[in-house]
Write an enzyme that holds these catalytic residues in place. Sequence first.
Site, PDB file in Angstrom:
ATOM      1  N   ASP A 183     -27.221  97.216  96.248  1.00  0.00           N
ATOM      2  CA  ASP A 183     -26.736  98.591  96.297  1.00  0.00           C
ATOM      3  C   ASP A 183     -27.421  99.336  97.447  1.00  0.00           C
ATOM      4  O   ASP A 183     -28.635  99.275  97.601  1.00  0.00           O
ATOM      5  CB  ASP A 183     -27.040  99.297  94.968  1.00  0.00           C
TER       6      ASP A 183
ATOM      7  N   SER B 100     -34.465 100.682  92.780  1.00  0.00           N
ATOM      8  CA  SER B 100     -34.064 100.189  91.457  1.00  0.00           C
ATOM      9  C   SER B 100     -35.275  99.621  90.730  1.00  0.00           C
ATOM     10  O   SER B 100     -36.237 100.340  90.481  1.00  0.00           O
ATOM     11  CB  SER B 100     -32.948  99.147  91.604  1.00  0.00           C
ATOM     12  N   THR B 101     -35.270  98.335  90.427  1.00  0.00           N
ATOM     13  CA  THR B 101     -36.329  97.720  89.630  1.00  0.00           C
ATOM     14  C   THR B 101     -37.711  97.938  90.261  1.00  0.00           C
ATOM     15  O   THR B 101     -37.920  97.623  91.423  1.00  0.00           O
ATOM     16  CB  THR B 101     -36.078  96.209  89.488  1.00  0.00           C
TER      17      THR B 101
ATOM     18  N   HIS C 282     -31.874 103.665  89.967  1.00  0.00           N
ATOM     19  CA  HIS C 282     -31.030 103.104  88.911  1.00  0.00           C
ATOM     20  C   HIS C 282     -31.736 103.297  87.565  1.00  0.00           C
ATOM     21  O   HIS C 282     -32.761 102.673  87.303  1.00  0.00           O
ATOM     22  CB  HIS C 282     -30.792 101.611  89.145  1.00  0.00           C
TER      23      HIS C 282
ATOM     24  N   MET D 205     -33.253  94.861  92.584  1.00  0.00           N
ATOM     25  CA  MET D 205     -32.425  93.665  92.680  1.00  0.00           C
ATOM     26  C   MET D 205     -31.008  94.042  93.098  1.00  0.00           C
ATOM     27  O   MET D 205     -30.568  95.172  92.916  1.00  0.00           O
ATOM     28  CB  MET D 205     -32.417  92.893  91.359  1.00  0.00           C
TER      29      MET D 205
END
Length: 346
Positions: A288, A165-166, A192, A285
Amino acid sequence: MNNIRVLVVDDSAFMRKMISDMINEADGLEVVDTARNGEVAIKKIKQFNPDVVTLDVEMPVMDGLTALKQIMRDIPVPVIMLSSLTVEGANSTIQSIEFGAVDFLSKPSGPISLDIENVQQELVQKIKAASQANIYKYQLDEKVELKQTTPNFKYQQFIVSIGVSTGGPKALQTLLQDIPKNFPAPILIVQHMPPRFTKSLADRLNRISNITVKEATSGELLKEGFAYVAPGGYHLRVENKNSSLVTVLDQTKTISSHCPSVNELFQSLANISGFNHIGLVLTGMGNDGTIGAKELKEKTDSNYLMAESEKTAVIYGMPRSIVEKVGADSILPIDQMAIALTRLVK
């Protein structure tokens, strides 16, 4: 607790006010000042020392990418890029994360935008996460305590899956550019990211990788030496059809707040037997991937989980959750994961 102090940088006075209002309405955040271009932003970062900067991509005098490179070189601070939903905007956004931006957000379309509350919620969430981000360069010669166990694989064939993600585009670039051309397994990636951006990401990764990287389409036969990026807005799953593994894309609502979701990918793979499953969870973050990773461990009889080290993860949320709630078989800095992965499948 002190408020998180934010500098808002945008060419448009209207946009500066709208973004500033969103931030100032949130508990624990405050806008310390605004700037109309990158040149002014650099001066105000030195003056106000903000905790986070929101930075527009397209600006006169000094654009966002030029400013970002100078900020990360001279006065490092967590930066969130604000991008338009154009193809050019998506390409610039992916590039900005490689240059050191923590995250990005698509610009709201205007004051009467129907999703303005969702944009505000996402902006606030990302600013809070960015204020905790690890933006300092990891030193390759650092002595770090790492975990790496020996696998006990049972099968000849491998499937590799990655959740991130991030900070993901930069992590994926570091990882994939060191994967050899003849890599003997398909790689499935859930990053994401909203629609349009995942296509730009896949194209950019393909240009710098030895393997073929593409945005996944539904019904594709998985091939060794290919990496498939889940399109924004679609879950990427894998099914066994007529003894062949194929991709399945859908937009079915799930308990996950993400689409695509790492959990959805991992859970689908937990139903695929006769393969060695290697799952990687990189920077991001939240948690998931944790539910899906548990299913991979419980349902498959030949698996291996790798988590990115806190030393290199921009946000140590998703990897931490895997380490603490599932149990990672190895914990490695991002620059060492490709070598370890290649050794595992060979």
